[in-house]
Motif scaffolding. Sequence first.
Motif, PDB file in Angstrom:
ATOM      1  N   GLU A 282       1.021  -0.945   0.171  1.00 45.00           N
ATOM      2  CA  GLU A 282      -0.068  -0.329  -0.002  1.00 45.00           C
ATOM      3  C   GLU A 282       0.653   1.560   0.588  1.00 45.00           C
ATOM      4  OE1 GLU A 282      -3.642  -1.481   2.460  1.00 45.00           O
ATOM      5  OE2 GLU A 282      -2.691  -1.203   3.539  1.00 45.00           O
ATOM      6  N   ILE A 283       2.247   1.138   0.584  1.00 41.81           N
ATOM      7  CA  ILE A 283       2.989   2.590   1.129  1.00 41.81           C
ATOM      8  C   ILE A 283       3.233   2.628  -0.457  1.00 41.81           C
ATOM      9  CG2 ILE A 283       4.961   3.172   1.469  1.00 41.81           C
ATOM     10  CD1 ILE A 283       4.698   1.983   4.815  1.00 41.81           C
ATOM     11  N   SER A 284       4.548   1.538  -1.690  1.00 45.60           N
ATOM     12  CA  SER A 284       4.544   1.400  -2.655  1.00 45.60           C
ATOM     13  C   SER A 284       3.243   1.726  -3.622  1.00 45.60           C
ATOM     14  CB  SER A 284       5.001  -0.304  -3.045  1.00 45.60           C
ATOM     15  OG  SER A 284       4.877   0.008  -4.463  1.00 45.60           O
ATOM     16  N   ASN A 290       0.921   9.081  -8.138  1.00 50.18           N
ATOM     17  CA  ASN A 290       0.932  10.024  -9.641  1.00 50.18           C
ATOM     18  C   ASN A 290       2.411   9.904 -10.205  1.00 50.18           C
ATOM     19  OD1 ASN A 290      -1.957  11.408  -9.080  1.00 50.18           O
ATOM     20  ND2 ASN A 290      -1.072  11.822  -7.001  1.00 50.18           N
ATOM     21  N   PRO A 291       2.463   9.327 -11.016  1.00 53.91           N
ATOM     22  CA  PRO A 291       3.838   9.695 -11.771  1.00 53.91           C
ATOM     23  C   PRO A 291       4.732  10.487 -11.775  1.00 53.91           C
ATOM     24  CG  PRO A 291       2.236   8.169 -12.246  1.00 53.91           C
ATOM     25  CD  PRO A 291       1.179   8.712 -11.825  1.00 53.91           C
ATOM     26  N   ASN A 292       3.580  11.529 -12.205  1.00 49.03           N
ATOM     27  CA  ASN A 292       4.499  12.916 -12.288  1.00 49.03           C
ATOM     28  C   ASN A 292       4.985  13.832 -11.163  1.00 49.03           C
ATOM     29  OD1 ASN A 292       4.496  12.520 -15.185  1.00 49.03           O
ATOM     30  ND2 ASN A 292       2.059  12.606 -15.279  1.00 49.03           N
ATOM     31  N   LYS A 293       4.422  13.944 -10.461  1.00 46.22           N
ATOM     32  CA  LYS A 293       4.136  13.861  -9.201  1.00 46.22           C
ATOM     33  C   LYS A 293       5.765  13.686  -8.370  1.00 46.22           C
ATOM     34  CE  LYS A 293      -0.383  16.409  -8.086  1.00 46.22           C
ATOM     35  NZ  LYS A 293      -1.608  16.302  -6.988  1.00 46.22           N
ATOM     36  N   ASN A 294       5.993  14.535  -7.505  1.00 49.24           N
ATOM     37  CA  ASN A 294       7.137  14.366  -6.304  1.00 49.24           C
ATOM     38  C   ASN A 294       6.476  12.799  -5.197  1.00 49.24           C
ATOM     39  OD1 ASN A 294       9.163  16.095  -7.662  1.00 49.24           O
ATOM     40  ND2 ASN A 294       9.924  16.887  -6.087  1.00 49.24           N
ATOM     41  N   ASP A 319      14.603  14.856  -3.361  1.00 55.29           N
ATOM     42  CA  ASP A 319      13.305  13.819  -3.257  1.00 55.29           C
ATOM     43  C   ASP A 319      13.106  14.675  -4.957  1.00 55.29           C
ATOM     44  OD1 ASP A 319      10.473  13.865  -3.669  1.00 55.29           O
ATOM     45  OD2 ASP A 319      10.131  15.723  -2.960  1.00 55.29           O
ATOM     46  N   LYS A 320      12.509  13.621  -5.354  1.00 62.53           N
ATOM     47  CA  LYS A 320      11.898  13.125  -7.088  1.00 62.53           C
ATOM     48  C   LYS A 320      10.480  13.121  -7.359  1.00 62.53           C
ATOM     49  CE  LYS A 320      15.387  10.222  -7.793  1.00 62.53           C
ATOM     50  NZ  LYS A 320      16.402   9.929  -8.190  1.00 62.53           N
ATOM     51  N   LYS A 321      10.387  13.116  -9.395  1.00 56.69           N
ATOM     52  CA  LYS A 321       9.400  12.580  -9.442  1.00 56.69           C
ATOM     53  C   LYS A 321       8.875  10.901  -9.603  1.00 56.69           C
ATOM     54  CE  LYS A 321       8.253  16.579 -12.749  1.00 56.69           C
ATOM     55  NZ  LYS A 321       7.759  17.327 -14.104  1.00 56.69           N
ATOM     56  N   ALA A 322       7.459  10.919  -9.090  1.00 53.44           N
ATOM     57  CA  ALA A 322       7.279   9.483  -8.752  1.00 53.44           C
ATOM     58  C   ALA A 322       8.043   7.973 -10.276  1.00 53.44           C
ATOM     59  CB  ALA A 322       6.530   8.767  -8.663  1.00 53.44           C
ATOM     60  N   ASN A 323       8.060   8.443 -11.500  1.00 57.97           N
ATOM     61  CA  ASN A 323       8.790   8.038 -12.030  1.00 57.97           C
ATOM     62  C   ASN A 323       9.576   8.320 -12.494  1.00 57.97           C
ATOM     63  OD1 ASN A 323       8.651  10.580 -13.335  1.00 57.97           O
ATOM     64  ND2 ASN A 323       6.891  10.443 -14.744  1.00 57.97           N
ATOM     65  N   GLU A 324      10.933   8.809 -11.439  1.00 57.94           N
ATOM     66  CA  GLU A 324      12.407   9.156 -11.796  1.00 57.94           C
ATOM     67  C   GLU A 324      12.903   8.144 -11.060  1.00 57.94           C
ATOM     68  OE1 GLU A 324      13.195  12.688 -11.987  1.00 57.94           O
ATOM     69  OE2 GLU A 324      12.096  13.627 -13.733  1.00 57.94           O
TER      70      GLU A 324
END
Length: 410
Positions: A282-284, A290-294, A319-324
């Motif tokens: 659930e944390i994952s 939101n892939p484009n949000k940090n 901190d970085k975008k989730a998709n990164e």
Amino acid sequence: MSKIIVIGGGPSGMMAALQASKNNHQVTLIERNGELGRKLKFTGGGRCNITNNRDIEDFFEKIVNNRKFLYSSLYSFTNRDLLDYFSNNNLEYKVEIDNDYKVYTKNDKSIEVIEALNKDLIQNKVKVLYNKKVVDIIVEECENYNLPTVKGVVLENGDKLFCDKVIVSTGGMSYSHTGSDGSMYKILNKYNHTINKIYPALTPLTIKESWVKNLQGISIKQVEISCKIKNKKISKVGDILFAHFGITGPVVLIMSSYINKVLENQDIALKIDFLPQITEEEISKAIRENPNKNVLNNIKSLLPQNFLKEIFNILSLSDKKANELSKSDELKIIKYIKSMELTCNGTKGINTSMVTSGGVSVKEINSSNLESKLIKNLFLTGEVIDVDAETGGYNLQIAFSTGYLAGISV
């Protein structure tokens, strides 16, 4: 009618004096301070956590040391009996169901408990001697008994007060500025009572890792702290607060009572799950929602932002975008949230502990009436005995219950 002396004007001593007086004894209560219930004033952060509203059967799992010894006391005067007593003495109370069923005065004022007890003491003609410290008890051999028998007490000014029976309700060594300095232990030990080693209970814990101070002031609700002692897992859930020295808060105080003896000889590895009600999956999912949000923005609803930022610092992550975010870094974050390891290297000591662990051995006290097995007509109650419990009103209930049992037994 017997002459009874009660030493100590805390909750245990006041209840003992009241019950003895109601049984038509002539009672003198000796208090070293200029007021009764000084330590009681500070309980529950000044609100006075009178007792707990759970079934009395549930109390025993909350008792850390010598729970079986307390069966007679707690069943002789239950939490329901205590609340009925206060209701009959015009003290209103409330049960905080969402706060572990703790019971407080309706107005959150501990002084109201003291005033109710004090008024009852006056009505029952209990004589109170203020600013008097007992420095010894008078014990003599008696032809009628096989045991030495208590005959009275000696005050600091040298005065001797004689009586038929003595109830010792002097407390332990925690909050020593309130008068519970442990001096009675030395007196009882002089008359062959075993005093089990004193440890701080319900006390903050110091942490070895220096970076913890960066979390100072951050509080998190309902975390799970666990550790292993002799291959036995101890696990507790509750609120935590980070401090410059380490950790405190309700769950930490409770944990301290279970590990205080072991800490004397070794450090203890604590594992903390900051989201015990949420799975790693659930944390994952929250991290990737939101892939484009940090990442920090995605999980800001789960934990305090300043806490999460410090975790990132510890892990040398930015901190970085989730998709990164790489999968390996994601797993590092989740692991720290679900199983942070801290090294506990001690407690903040007896002066910061809420109660005392240790004291007069229960093996030398008759649990059915709290009379000493070594000295006839000497009774012991409350924190002076080697009994202690978790936070939540349980220790105060023990004080009132043991005081009651001794009071009706003299």
